[in-house]
Design a protein around this motif. Structure first.
Motif, PDB file in Angstrom:
ATOM      1  N   LYS A  66       0.835  -1.201   0.000  1.00 28.38           N
ATOM      2  CA  LYS A  66       0.000   0.000   0.000  1.00 28.38           C
ATOM      3  C   LYS A  66       0.870   1.251   0.000  1.00 28.38           C
ATOM      4  CE  LYS A  66      -4.081  -2.019   2.232  1.00 28.38           C
ATOM      5  NZ  LYS A  66      -5.062  -1.909   3.324  1.00 28.38           N
ATOM      6  N   TYR A  67       1.968   1.189   0.722  1.00 30.75           N
ATOM      7  CA  TYR A  67       2.918   2.299   0.700  1.00 30.75           C
ATOM      8  C   TYR A  67       3.452   2.493  -0.721  1.00 30.75           C
ATOM      9  CZ  TYR A  67       7.065   5.117   1.577  1.00 30.75           C
ATOM     10  OH  TYR A  67       8.009   6.122   1.532  1.00 30.75           O
ATOM     11  N   ARG A  68       3.893   1.422  -1.351  1.00 29.23           N
ATOM     12  CA  ARG A  68       4.438   1.492  -2.715  1.00 29.23           C
ATOM     13  C   ARG A  68       3.475   2.187  -3.668  1.00 29.23           C
ATOM     14  NH1 ARG A  68       4.006  -4.069  -5.414  1.00 29.23           N
ATOM     15  NH2 ARG A  68       1.843  -3.329  -5.365  1.00 29.23           N
ATOM     16  N   ASP A  69       2.232   1.710  -3.692  1.00 28.13           N
ATOM     17  CA  ASP A  69       1.271   2.212  -4.674  1.00 28.13           C
ATOM     18  C   ASP A  69       0.901   3.667  -4.405  1.00 28.13           C
ATOM     19  OD1 ASP A  69       1.386  -0.283  -5.753  1.00 28.13           O
ATOM     20  OD2 ASP A  69      -0.584  -0.930  -5.043  1.00 28.13           O
ATOM     21  N   THR A  70       0.750   4.029  -3.140  1.00 25.25           N
ATOM     22  CA  THR A  70       0.359   5.403  -2.814  1.00 25.25           C
ATOM     23  C   THR A  70       1.469   6.391  -3.146  1.00 25.25           C
ATOM     24  OG1 THR A  70      -1.100   4.631  -1.051  1.00 25.25           O
ATOM     25  CG2 THR A  70      -0.410   6.933  -0.961  1.00 25.25           C
ATOM     26  N   SER A  83       4.501  -0.926  16.279  1.00 22.02           N
ATOM     27  CA  SER A  83       5.271   0.239  15.877  1.00 22.02           C
ATOM     28  C   SER A  83       5.165   0.444  14.370  1.00 22.02           C
ATOM     29  CB  SER A  83       6.742   0.034  16.256  1.00 22.02           C
ATOM     30  OG  SER A  83       7.579   0.955  15.588  1.00 22.02           O
ATOM     31  N   ALA A  84       5.315   1.689  13.936  1.00 21.28           N
ATOM     32  CA  ALA A  84       5.384   1.975  12.501  1.00 21.28           C
ATOM     33  C   ALA A  84       6.554   1.258  11.853  1.00 21.28           C
ATOM     34  CB  ALA A  84       5.505   3.481  12.273  1.00 21.28           C
ATOM     35  N   LEU A  85       7.552   0.880  12.640  1.00 19.24           N
ATOM     36  CA  LEU A  85       8.719   0.180  12.105  1.00 19.24           C
ATOM     37  C   LEU A  85       8.361  -1.200  11.571  1.00 19.24           C
ATOM     38  CD1 LEU A  85      11.323   1.133  14.866  1.00 19.24           C
ATOM     39  CD2 LEU A  85      11.150   2.073  12.557  1.00 19.24           C
ATOM     40  N   ASN A  86       7.185  -1.728  11.937  1.00 13.41           N
ATOM     41  CA  ASN A  86       6.738  -3.005  11.379  1.00 13.41           C
ATOM     42  C   ASN A  86       6.391  -2.892   9.898  1.00 13.41           C
ATOM     43  OD1 ASN A  86       5.637  -3.401  14.529  1.00 13.41           O
ATOM     44  ND2 ASN A  86       6.494  -5.221  13.578  1.00 13.41           N
ATOM     45  N   SER A  87       6.165  -1.672   9.429  1.00  9.04           N
ATOM     46  CA  SER A  87       5.864  -1.449   8.019  1.00  9.04           C
ATOM     47  C   SER A  87       7.174  -1.360   7.232  1.00  9.04           C
ATOM     48  CB  SER A  87       5.068  -0.160   7.837  1.00  9.04           C
ATOM     49  OG  SER A  87       4.889   0.125   6.464  1.00  9.04           O
ATOM     50  N   VAL A  88       7.414  -2.350   6.370  1.00  8.25           N
ATOM     51  CA  VAL A  88       8.568  -2.289   5.475  1.00  8.25           C
ATOM     52  C   VAL A  88       8.130  -1.518   4.235  1.00  8.25           C
ATOM     53  CG1 VAL A  88      10.194  -3.604   4.064  1.00  8.25           C
ATOM     54  CG2 VAL A  88       9.574  -4.411   6.355  1.00  8.25           C
ATOM     55  N   ASN A  89       8.557  -0.276   4.161  1.00  5.35           N
ATOM     56  CA  ASN A  89       8.186   0.611   3.072  1.00  5.35           C
ATOM     57  C   ASN A  89       9.102   0.379   1.877  1.00  5.35           C
ATOM     58  OD1 ASN A  89       6.325   1.840   4.850  1.00  5.35           O
ATOM     59  ND2 ASN A  89       7.872   3.297   5.560  1.00  5.35           N
ATOM     60  N   TYR A  90       8.506   0.303   0.716  1.00  6.07           N
ATOM     61  CA  TYR A  90       9.313   0.158  -0.500  1.00  6.07           C
ATOM     62  C   TYR A  90       8.585   0.781  -1.676  1.00  6.07           C
ATOM     63  CZ  TYR A  90       6.269  -3.803  -1.765  1.00  6.07           C
ATOM     64  OH  TYR A  90       5.196  -4.594  -2.081  1.00  6.07           O
ATOM     65  N   ILE A  91       9.359   1.202  -2.646  1.00 11.10           N
ATOM     66  CA  ILE A  91       8.800   1.733  -3.889  1.00 11.10           C
ATOM     67  C   ILE A  91       9.096   0.778  -5.024  1.00 11.10           C
ATOM     68  CG2 ILE A  91       8.879   3.685  -5.510  1.00 11.10           C
ATOM     69  CD1 ILE A  91       9.616   5.420  -3.020  1.00 11.10           C
ATOM     70  N   THR A  92      10.211   0.071  -4.929  1.00  8.89           N
ATOM     71  CA  THR A  92      10.570  -0.946  -5.915  1.00  8.89           C
ATOM     72  C   THR A  92      11.048  -2.194  -5.193  1.00  8.89           C
ATOM     73  OG1 THR A  92      12.783   0.035  -6.060  1.00  8.89           O
ATOM     74  CG2 THR A  92      11.187   0.659  -7.757  1.00  8.89           C
ATOM     75  N   THR A 113      11.495  10.442  -0.310  1.00  9.68           N
ATOM     76  CA  THR A 113      10.257  10.067   0.372  1.00  9.68           C
ATOM     77  C   THR A 113      10.445   8.783   1.161  1.00  9.68           C
ATOM     78  OG1 THR A 113       8.995  11.077  -1.431  1.00  9.68           O
ATOM     79  CG2 THR A 113       7.803   9.598   0.051  1.00  9.68           C
ATOM     80  N   LEU A 114      11.045   7.795   0.526  1.00 13.27           N
ATOM     81  CA  LEU A 114      11.243   6.493   1.166  1.00 13.27           C
ATOM     82  C   LEU A 114      12.049   6.622   2.453  1.00 13.27           C
ATOM     83  CD1 LEU A 114      11.067   3.363   1.027  1.00 13.27           C
ATOM     84  CD2 LEU A 114      13.191   3.419  -0.295  1.00 13.27           C
ATOM     85  N   LEU A 115      13.134   7.359   2.407  1.00 17.32           N
ATOM     86  CA  LEU A 115      14.045   7.400   3.547  1.00 17.32           C
ATOM     87  C   LEU A 115      13.650   8.436   4.597  1.00 17.32           C
ATOM     88  CD1 LEU A 115      17.494   6.805   1.807  1.00 17.32           C
ATOM     89  CD2 LEU A 115      15.941   5.164   2.870  1.00 17.32           C
TER      90      LEU A 115
END
Length: 675
Positions: A399-403, A435-444, A506-508
């Motif tokens: 969901k992070y990737r797509d948004t 924690s928000a840290l449980n979300s592994v954010n990625y774009i690719t 944005t990612l970092l």
């Protein structure tokens, strides 16, 4: 073939696999339904020299000690028993089998039609496969002495870097013999590059021994990614110069010595045996009815790969946990990324956080202390479970990737969801619980466009996969800036570089744990291929050619990672309304519009809005950070937030410049400054 020349003793049921003893080798193998299990010994030429029946079976485990055998002995298994497709028992003594606990194999397995256990008439195929199957090797693998200490990574500073062993090192400026290998990754050139990024964690793509799928063999293509395992213990031999086991350990030790945490992408959800009428190489021939999920005489294929491991079965749970402990304690890794992790959380059919395998991992004194990252979906019923895994697991957040992709492409009504994703996707990883840290954010990620292709292609270009461009995602939320693919247009190239810098920034700067696809820092292109699993060539091998574009992206990653470590609030803010941090003083966030005043309800509802800013303030007020994200290309003059007379620019994309008491934003970009 002659009868055994070796003395046989009763032996022990544990440990499973082949274990050296004072007098010989203890063999222990799970096969609940077999009527007879044979140990097959081979010489170094691959000739089968002896078959020795196992002498003891207890609780579904066959075991014996063979006196006189030594380390290095090549061996395999044959199983006799019922052949009944309705009960899923497909025993076939003509099929040579790899020991599921083998630590090393003699060679790489190549698909052959004779590997099947079932012929076209649904009867046992009687073609012997002794010459087709890699032999297991008796080997006492120990953790290296004087191994570098494990690197303790602070969760708020963790950043994952996804690395393919061959793709990373194949074109590196290193000795020819090290290219494409574990030792190539661990070379001074490889280590130096990784250190330059300021990342903390190397996420290795699969290193279990794997096989290329039959349909790829027919197309003269190869499985490149490695998500098709034949063993959960033996490392992939094609990445080694001589000794895959020792060289994998050496790579991990070198990465540890350089200050990195190392996690391994693991495939415990299926095996390369695929559909029931495909290969019989190990699990299927030993205990098909128990190792794989099935219902009413048919396989359940929740992975899309022909089969799925029955992770509700006791022996499968033990196998997976034993494998994980081996890779941690002996091979040296610090954690795991689980492919199609929902399959690991299924009971009979459905997913539950109380699934026995998940609970077994979390209660294990070794495994529970490792970094555990879930891919939180499979293709089975209720297969999408983002945010639903138990505490202790990080989760890949698509969901992070797509948004984020939609925001930077300029989508309508996207700012509110962008803010949600930026703040750690609290609609999925709920406040007070995780924690928000449980979300592994990625774009690719490996399965999709690289970041360079995300800004260069609007359509997938997968013809090289030989599937008429039908495979891979059709909607990539990408933007090509007016030209499809490669171009020499300097204006287009500048826009593409700026977009990549906006993505990276944005990612970092987002709340959560960032994931970077290896090669994005090099602006690596796969020529528009968004499903390059079968491209073992220049499409996927990283290009290390120097360029201004590469230098700008690498510098951005390094600087932003430095800021994440310097200001932990960028990764995990502790807000007053989050019960998870009730024990700590509260940080503060304020959302601002382009006038640098608090966002109104009307601001949030404005569909065309492409600007969002915020001030993050630490609990002790020693740190106030001003972050700006603007996806419009119209110039903006941005006053400093109220009561701030100056701002120290910490990082910004090219669009920004500080002028007196205001900030100029000439076109889309990202800014972070200290107030």
């Amino acid at each position: 073939m002659k009868n055994s020349d070796y003395q046989i003793a009763m032996g022990s049921a544990f440990p499973l696999g082949a274990t050296l003893t004072e007098k010989g080798v203890n063999f222990s193998v799970v096969s609940e339904e077999a009527s007879l299990l044979l140990l097959c010994l081979f010489d170094r030429t691959g000739e089968e020299i002896q078959q020795i029946p196992f002498v003891t079976k207890q609780n579904g485990i066959w075991f014996m000690e063979v006196i006189g055998l030594k380390e290095g002995q090549h061996y395999a298994l044959r199983a006799k028993g019922d052949f009944n497709l309705h009960t899923q028992n497909v025993f076939n003594e003509h099929k040579l089998l790899i020991d599921p606990y083998a630590k090393d194999l003699t060679n790489k397995l190549v698909w052959h039609k004779d590997l099947t256990t079932i012929n076209s008439h649904n009867q046992p195929d009687e073609t012997d496969t002794a010459q087709l199957i890699p032999k297991s090797i008796v080997r006492a693998v120990q953790a290296k002495e004087c191994r570098p200490a494990r690197v303790k990574v602070t969760p708020s500073s963790r950043a994952l870097y996804e690395l393919h062993v061959k793709g990373f090192s194949q074109n590196l400026a290193i000795d020819e013999g090290l290219k494409g290998t574990y030792l190539g990754v661990a070379s001074p050139a490889g280590i130096q590059h990784l250190k330059s990024l300021n990342i903390t964690t190397i996420q290795l793509m699969p290193c279990f021994s794997f096989m290329t799928e039959p349909h790829l063999e027919r197309l003269n293509l190869r499985n490149y990614w490695g998500y098709n395992p034949i063993s959960f213990f033996a490392p992939e031999a094609s990445y080694a110069v001589k000794d895959a086991v020792a060289e994998f350990q050496e790579m991990v030790d070198a990465l540890r010595e350089a200050g990195f945490e190392v996690i391994l992408d693991v495939v415990y959800n299926h095996t390369a045996e695929s559909e029931l009428n495909q290969a019989c190489i190990s699990f299927r021939g030993l205990d098909n009815a128990h190792y794989y999920r099935h219902h009413e005489g048919r396989y359940l294929n929740y992975t899309g790969c022909g089969n799925c491991i029955d992770t509700y079965n006791t022996n499968s749970i033990r196998l997976i946990c034993d494998s994980m402990r081996y890779w941690v304690e002996v091979m040296g890794v610090d954690g795991f990324r689980f492919d199609l992790g929902v399959d690991l959380g299924r009971t009979d059919h459905d997913f539950t956080t109380d699934a026995p395998l998940l609970q077994a991992i979390l209660q294990d004194p070794v495994l529970s202390r490792t970094c555990l990252v879930m891919e939180p979906w499979d293709i089975g019923p209720n297969g999408y479970q983002v945010g639903h895994f138990p505490k202790g697991f990080l989760e890949c957040n698509d969901k992070y990737r797509d948004t984020v992709r939609r925001f930077w492409r300029g989508g309508e009504h996207v700012v509110p969801e962008f803010a949600t994703r930026f703040m750690g996707s609290r609609d999925c990883f709920h406040k007070g619980l995780r924690s928000a840290l449980n979300s592994v954010n990625y774009i690719t990620y490996h399965d999709g466009y690289t970041m360079r292709d995300l800004v260069s292609y609007h359509q997938r270009h997968n013809l090289a996969n030989m599937e008429n461009n039908r495979d891979g995602h059709g909607d990539n939320i990408s933007q090509n800036f007016g030209v499809e693919g490669e171009t020499n247009d300097s204006t287009v190239l500048e826009k593409r570089l700026n977009q990549q810098l906006c993505f990276i920034s944005t990612l970092l700067l987002s709340q959560g744990t960032p994931h970077i696809l290896g090669g994005d820092e090099l602006s690596h292109s796969q020529q528009g291929n968004n499903n390059a699993y079968c491209q073992d060539n220049e499409i996927t091998w990283l290009d290390w050619q120097e360029s201004n574009e590469r230098a700008a992206i690498q510098e951005a990653i390094s600087r932003l990672m430095e800021l994440r470590k310097q200001y932990p609030i960028l990764a995990e803010i502790r807000l007053e309304d989050d019960a998870l941090y009730a024990h700590a003083s509260s940080d503060h966030i304020e959302w601002l519009n382009e006038k640098s005043v608090p966002m109104t309800h009307e601001d949030w509802q404005q569909g065309s809005r492409g600007y969002i800013a915020m001030v993050l303030a630490s609990a002790d007020t020693s740190t106030k950070l001003w972050l700006i994200f603007n996806n419009k290309d119209e110039a903006l003059e941005l006053p400093f937030p109220e009561a701030s007379k100056s701002v120290e620019s910490l990082y910004h994309t090219p669009a920004f410049s500080v002028n007196g008491n205001s900030l100029t934003c000439s076109y889309r970009g990202v800014f972070i400054g200290k107030l």
